[in-house]
Design an enzyme around this catalytic site. Structure first.
Site, PDB file in Angstrom:
ATOM      1  N   HIS A   1      53.957  48.002   6.102  1.00  0.00           N
ATOM      2  CA  HIS A   1      54.981  47.631   5.116  1.00  0.00           C
ATOM      3  C   HIS A   1      56.141  48.627   5.177  1.00  0.00           C
ATOM      4  O   HIS A   1      56.040  49.699   5.782  1.00  0.00           O
ATOM      5  CB  HIS A   1      54.364  47.589   3.721  1.00  0.00           C
ATOM      6  CG  HIS A   1      53.474  46.395   3.529  1.00  0.00           C
ATOM      7  ND1 HIS A   1      52.868  46.090   2.342  1.00  0.00           N
ATOM      8  CD2 HIS A   1      53.101  45.412   4.404  1.00  0.00           C
ATOM      9  CE1 HIS A   1      52.158  44.981   2.467  1.00  0.00           C
ATOM     10  NE2 HIS A   1      52.287  44.562   3.715  1.00  0.00           N
TER      11      HIS A   1
ATOM     12  N   LEU B   1      67.047  23.457  20.418  1.00  0.00           N
ATOM     13  CA  LEU B   1      66.594  23.925  19.096  1.00  0.00           C
ATOM     14  C   LEU B   1      65.746  25.198  19.159  1.00  0.00           C
ATOM     15  O   LEU B   1      64.947  25.469  18.275  1.00  0.00           O
ATOM     16  CB  LEU B   1      65.840  22.815  18.332  1.00  0.00           C
ATOM     17  CG  LEU B   1      66.642  21.522  18.103  1.00  0.00           C
ATOM     18  CD1 LEU B   1      65.760  20.433  17.517  1.00  0.00           C
ATOM     19  CD2 LEU B   1      67.832  21.771  17.163  1.00  0.00           C
TER      20      LEU B   1
ATOM     21  N   GLU C   1      57.438  50.674   3.058  1.00  0.00           N
ATOM     22  CA  GLU C   1      57.200  52.010   2.521  1.00  0.00           C
ATOM     23  C   GLU C   1      56.533  52.887   3.580  1.00  0.00           C
ATOM     24  O   GLU C   1      56.879  54.052   3.748  1.00  0.00           O
ATOM     25  CB  GLU C   1      56.281  51.951   1.283  1.00  0.00           C
ATOM     26  CG  GLU C   1      56.828  51.177   0.094  1.00  0.00           C
ATOM     27  CD  GLU C   1      56.475  49.694   0.129  1.00  0.00           C
ATOM     28  OE1 GLU C   1      56.431  49.116   1.231  1.00  0.00           O
ATOM     29  OE2 GLU C   1      56.270  49.114  -0.955  1.00  0.00           O
TER      30      GLU C   1
ATOM     31  N   ARG D   1      68.306  31.411  20.786  1.00  0.00           N
ATOM     32  CA  ARG D   1      68.964  32.082  21.913  1.00  0.00           C
ATOM     33  C   ARG D   1      69.961  33.072  21.308  1.00  0.00           C
ATOM     34  O   ARG D   1      71.061  32.712  20.925  1.00  0.00           O
ATOM     35  CB  ARG D   1      69.684  31.061  22.814  1.00  0.00           C
ATOM     36  CG  ARG D   1      68.741  30.018  23.358  1.00  0.00           C
ATOM     37  CD  ARG D   1      69.378  29.083  24.364  1.00  0.00           C
ATOM     38  NE  ARG D   1      70.513  28.321  23.859  1.00  0.00           N
ATOM     39  CZ  ARG D   1      70.424  27.223  23.123  1.00  0.00           C
ATOM     40  NH1 ARG D   1      69.250  26.730  22.783  1.00  0.00           N
ATOM     41  NH2 ARG D   1      71.515  26.599  22.714  1.00  0.00           N
TER      42      ARG D   1
ATOM     43  N   THR E   1      70.048  12.812   7.815  1.00  0.00           N
ATOM     44  CA  THR E   1      68.986  13.741   7.393  1.00  0.00           C
ATOM     45  C   THR E   1      69.488  14.678   6.296  1.00  0.00           C
ATOM     46  O   THR E   1      68.799  14.918   5.301  1.00  0.00           O
ATOM     47  CB  THR E   1      68.499  14.532   8.629  1.00  0.00           C
ATOM     48  OG1 THR E   1      68.061  13.582   9.592  1.00  0.00           O
ATOM     49  CG2 THR E   1      67.384  15.486   8.294  1.00  0.00           C
TER      50      THR E   1
ATOM     51  N   GLY F   1      70.981  15.339  11.581  1.00  0.00           N
ATOM     52  CA  GLY F   1      72.398  15.034  11.423  1.00  0.00           C
ATOM     53  C   GLY F   1      72.771  14.558  10.044  1.00  0.00           C
ATOM     54  O   GLY F   1      72.156  14.945   9.048  1.00  0.00           O
TER      55      GLY F   1
ATOM     56  N   ALA G   1      77.880  22.424  10.715  1.00  0.00           N
ATOM     57  CA  ALA G   1      79.149  22.877  11.287  1.00  0.00           C
ATOM     58  C   ALA G   1      80.163  21.752  11.104  1.00  0.00           C
ATOM     59  O   ALA G   1      79.897  20.613  11.505  1.00  0.00           O
ATOM     60  CB  ALA G   1      78.967  23.181  12.771  1.00  0.00           C
TER      61      ALA G   1
ATOM     62  N   SER H   1      79.864  15.847  19.091  1.00  0.00           N
ATOM     63  CA  SER H   1      80.040  16.921  18.089  1.00  0.00           C
ATOM     64  C   SER H   1      80.000  18.311  18.700  1.00  0.00           C
ATOM     65  O   SER H   1      79.940  19.302  17.977  1.00  0.00           O
ATOM     66  CB  SER H   1      78.966  16.806  17.005  1.00  0.00           C
ATOM     67  OG  SER H   1      77.710  17.180  17.513  1.00  0.00           O
TER      68      SER H   1
HETATM   69  N1  LIG Z   1      78.100  19.405  13.319  1.00  0.00           N
HETATM   70  C1  LIG Z   1      76.837  19.652  13.129  1.00  0.00           C
HETATM   71  O1  LIG Z   1      76.450  20.687  12.545  1.00  0.00           O
HETATM   72  C2  LIG Z   1      75.809  18.670  13.618  1.00  0.00           C
HETATM   73  C3  LIG Z   1      74.461  19.041  13.613  1.00  0.00           C
HETATM   74  C4  LIG Z   1      73.516  18.108  13.993  1.00  0.00           C
HETATM   75  C5  LIG Z   1      73.924  16.833  14.349  1.00  0.00           C
HETATM   76  N2  LIG Z   1      75.243  16.520  14.364  1.00  0.00           N
HETATM   77  C6  LIG Z   1      75.650  15.181  14.729  1.00  0.00           C
HETATM   78  O2  LIG Z   1      75.103  14.248  13.808  1.00  0.00           O
HETATM   79  C7  LIG Z   1      74.959  12.995  14.461  1.00  0.00           C
HETATM   80  C8  LIG Z   1      73.569  12.450  14.205  1.00  0.00           C
HETATM   81  O3  LIG Z   1      73.431  12.125  12.845  1.00  0.00           O
HETATM   82  P1  LIG Z   1      72.657  10.809  12.412  1.00  0.00           P
HETATM   83  O4  LIG Z   1      72.883  10.645  10.955  1.00  0.00           O
HETATM   84  O5  LIG Z   1      73.002   9.706  13.334  1.00  0.00           O
HETATM   85  O6  LIG Z   1      71.149  11.162  12.743  1.00  0.00           O
HETATM   86  P2  LIG Z   1      70.033  12.134  12.181  1.00  0.00           P
HETATM   87  O7  LIG Z   1      70.175  12.440  10.740  1.00  0.00           O
HETATM   88  O8  LIG Z   1      69.874  13.259  13.132  1.00  0.00           O
HETATM   89  O9  LIG Z   1      68.768  11.203  12.393  1.00  0.00           O
HETATM   90  C9  LIG Z   1      68.631  10.008  11.679  1.00  0.00           C
HETATM   91  C10 LIG Z   1      67.245   9.455  11.983  1.00  0.00           C
HETATM   92  O10 LIG Z   1      66.287  10.413  11.579  1.00  0.00           O
HETATM   93  C11 LIG Z   1      65.209   9.785  10.931  1.00  0.00           C
HETATM   94  N3  LIG Z   1      65.251  10.200   9.537  1.00  0.00           N
HETATM   95  C12 LIG Z   1      66.062  11.136   8.993  1.00  0.00           C
HETATM   96  N4  LIG Z   1      65.785  11.287   7.690  1.00  0.00           N
HETATM   97  C13 LIG Z   1      64.798  10.416   7.417  1.00  0.00           C
HETATM   98  C14 LIG Z   1      64.083  10.088   6.250  1.00  0.00           C
HETATM   99  N5  LIG Z   1      64.328  10.698   5.107  1.00  0.00           N
HETATM  100  N6  LIG Z   1      63.159   9.125   6.304  1.00  0.00           N
HETATM  101  C15 LIG Z   1      62.876   8.519   7.454  1.00  0.00           C
HETATM  102  N7  LIG Z   1      63.503   8.779   8.600  1.00  0.00           N
HETATM  103  C16 LIG Z   1      64.445   9.723   8.578  1.00  0.00           C
HETATM  104  C17 LIG Z   1      65.405   8.299  11.119  1.00  0.00           C
HETATM  105  O11 LIG Z   1      64.736   8.001  12.310  1.00  0.00           O
HETATM  106  P3  LIG Z   1      64.338   6.521  12.806  1.00  0.00           P
HETATM  107  O12 LIG Z   1      65.557   6.012  13.463  1.00  0.00           O
HETATM  108  O13 LIG Z   1      63.232   6.763  13.767  1.00  0.00           O
HETATM  109  O14 LIG Z   1      63.950   5.745  11.612  1.00  0.00           O
HETATM  110  C18 LIG Z   1      66.914   8.189  11.228  1.00  0.00           C
HETATM  111  O15 LIG Z   1      67.339   7.082  11.959  1.00  0.00           O
HETATM  112  C19 LIG Z   1      75.205  13.229  15.923  1.00  0.00           C
HETATM  113  O16 LIG Z   1      76.488  12.756  16.239  1.00  0.00           O
HETATM  114  C20 LIG Z   1      75.146  14.730  16.068  1.00  0.00           C
HETATM  115  O17 LIG Z   1      75.970  15.166  17.128  1.00  0.00           O
HETATM  116  C21 LIG Z   1      76.184  17.406  14.006  1.00  0.00           C
END
Ligand SMILES: NC(=O)c1ccc[n+]([C@@H]2O[C@H](COP(=O)([O-])OP(=O)(O)OC[C@H]3O[C@@H](n4cnc5c(N)ncnc54)[C@H](OP(=O)(O)O)[C@@H]3O)[C@@H](O)[C@H]2O)c1
Length: 363
Positions: free
Chosen positions: A51, A207, A53, A210, A300, A297, A157, A171
Site C-alpha cells: 500500500h 481498443l 503508506e 497504446r 451506445t 458510438g 471526441a 470519424s
Molecule cells: N468521435 C468519437 O469519439 C467516436 C467514438 C466511437 C465511435 N464513433 C463513431 O460512431 C459511429 C457508430 O455509432 P453507432 O451509433 O452507429 O453505433 P454504436 O453505438 O457503436 O453501436 C450500435 C449497435 O450496438 C448495439 N447496441 C448498443 N447499445 C445497445 C443497447 N442498449 N441494447 C442493445 N444493443 C445495443 C446494437 O447492436 P445490434 O446492431 O447488434 O443490435 C446497435 O446496433 C461510427 O461512425 C464511429 O466512427 C465516434
C-alpha cells in the site's frame, strides 16, 4: 511543505498507480518530518502490492520518523488482506500525526483504521479540503463500495459543434495526438472499454492501450444485440489485439450466436429492442468488471445517458466544425421535449490538450 501541498502531492502520486490497482483504490502518501520538511512519498503501485503508506515508509528510520506527519489520500486500512494492516503498522511507529483524505467506505475499514491509530495515541485528522479532487481520484472504488455499482465514464471526441462522426460513419481522427494519447491512459484506468457493434463495423478499432509510458492488457466489452459482428470476429482487429479471455461479447438472450474461440459471450435480457441495463451491468459485475470507459458510438452513448447509468463524461473537443447537416451529434439518440428535462452535469473541469480541449464533468 504545508498540509495542503502535501495532500496535493499525495493525490498526484496516486494517479501514477491508477491504471494498475483495480479493484483496489488508487492511494498516495506523503511523509513530513517533525519540522514539516518532506521526507518521502509513495503510492499504491499495483493490485496485491504494498500500500501507499508502506511505499512511503521504505528506507526511513525510526529516528527520521520521530514526530513525523503522515498524509494519505485514504484512511489507512485496518484489515489484513493481501498485505498487512497499514493502521497497525503506523501505530507501532514513533510518528505523531496521520491526516487522511477520505474515510474508506470498505466495511472492513470504515473508521476502524482511524480508531486503531487514535488508540495508539496518534493525532488523527480527516482532511477537510480538496474533497472534490480526493473523491475524483477514487471515484470508481467509492461507487463500487458505497453503491455496489459499476462506475461508468463516457469518452467522446467531437468537433466544436458537437459532432462525433459524419453521416457516412467516417470519424478518424477528430482530435489530435495529445488528446488521443490521454485517451489511451484513460483506457488503462478503467477495467474495460465498451463500444457498440456499429463502431466495430465502421471503425474496426483495436481498443487496446497504446501509451508511451503505460503498458497494460485491458478488457473489452462489445454490445451486439443480434450478434452479427461475431460472425466476422476472426477478421476484426480486436481479435488480434486482445487475449480471448479479455473480450466480453454481449448479445440478446434470444440470439443464436456461436462462441468464437474462448471469448466470453454474455446473453443479456432485452427490454424491447434494447438490453435490460440492470441485467447488462450485473452480468459485467459478475465477471469482475468494476469500471467501464464507454467509447461510443452514438447509439451506445445515448443508451447510457437515457438509462441514467453514466457517471462521468470525458468530452474531447477539437477546434473545427463538422456541420450538423452532414454529421452526427454525439447526443443524436437523446430526445428531450422541454428545457426542464435537460440533463445537468456538475463539477466541470477543463484542460487544454494540444490544440484540443478536454471537458470533464460528473452526471
Ligand atoms: N468521435 C468519437 O469519439 C467516436 C467514438 C466511437 C465511435 N464513433 C463513431 O460512431 C459511429 C457508430 O455509432 P453507432 O451509433 O452507429 O453505433 P454504436 O453505438 O457503436 O453501436 C450500435 C449497435 O450496438 C448495439 N447496441 C448498443 N447499445 C445497445 C443497447 N442498449 N441494447 C442493445 N444493443 C445495443 C446494437 O447492436 P445490434 O446492431 O447488434 O443490435 C446497435 O446496433 C461510427 O461512425 C464511429 O466512427 C465516434
Amino acid at each position: 511543505m504545508d498540509e495542503i501541498e502535501a495532500m496535493k502531492s499525495a493525490i498526484k502520486a496516486a494517479y501514477e498507480g491508477k491504471p494498475f490497482v483495480s479493484p483496489n483504490p488508487p492511494v498516495g502518501c506523503v511523509i513530513l518530518d517533525s519540522k514539516g520538511r518532506l521526507l518521502s512519498s509513495g503510492y499504491h503501485k499495483k493490485y496485491g502490492g504494498p500500500h501507499a503508506e508502506v511505499e512511503a515508509l521504505k528506507g526511513l528510520s525510526n529516528e527520521q520518523l520521530s514526530g513525523a506527519h503522515v498524509i494519505v489520500t485514504l484512511e489507512p486500512c485496518a484489515h489484513e488482506g493481501k498485505t498487512p494492516s497499514c493502521a497497525k503498522n503506523l501505530a507501532k511507529l514513533p510518528i505523531a500525526k496521520v491526516t487522511y483524505g477520505l474515510v474508506d467506505p470498505n466495511p472492513l475499514v470504515a473508521g476502524q483504521g482511524a480508531q486503531i491509530l487514535k488508540k495508539a495515541g496518534k493525532e488523527v485528522v480527516e482532511f477537510k479540503g480538496l474533497k472534490e479532487e480526493l473523491e475524483e481520484l477514487a471515484e470508481e472504488f467509492l461507487m463500487n463500495h458505497r453503491n455496489k455499482k459499476i462506475f461508468t465514464a463516457l469518452k467522446v471526441a467531437t468537433s466544436l459543434d458537437g459532432q462525433m462522426a459524419m453521416k457516412t460513419g467516417e470519424s478518424q481522427w477528430i482530435t489530435g495526438e495529445k488528446a488521443r494519447e490521454y485517451a489511451h491512459y484513460l483506457r488503462a484506468c478503467y477495467d474495460a472499454v465498451l463500444v457498440g457493434a456499429g463502431t466495430i463495423k465502421t471503425d474496426d478499432p483495436s481498443l487496446n492501450v497504446r501509451h508511451p509510458e503505460v503498458q497494460k492488457e485491458n478488457r473489452v466489452v462489445v454490445l451486439d444485440a443480434d450478434g452479427t459482428m461475431l460472425d466476422s470476429f476472426n477478421s476484426l482487429k480486436i481479435s488480434k489485439a486482445h487475449k480471448p479471455e479479455n473480450i466480453f461479447w454481449c448479445t440478446s438472450e434470444k440470439s443464436k450466436v456461436k462462441n468464437s474461440g474462448q471469448i466470453h459471450v454474455l446473453k443479456i435480457k432485452m427490454r424491447g429492442e434494447s438490453f435490460d441495463q440492470d441485467h447488462l451491468l450485473n452480468q459485467l459485475w459478475e465477471n469482475g468488471i468494476r469500471s467501464l470507459l464507454i467509447e461510443g458510438g452514438v447509439e451506445t452513448l445515448g443508451h447510457f445517458i437515457r438509462e441514467k447509468t453514466a457517471h462521468r463524461l470525458y468530452l474531447f473537443v477539437a477546434p473545427h466544425l463538422m456541420g450538423a447537416g452532414g454529421a452526427q451529434s454525439w447526443t443524436k439518440f437523446l430526445s428531450l421535449s422541454s428545457m426542464k428535462e435537460r440533463i445537468s452535469l456538475h463539477h466541470m473541469r477543463t484542460q487544454k490538450m494540444g490544440e484540443d480541449l478536454l471537458i470533464t464533468a460528473k452526471f
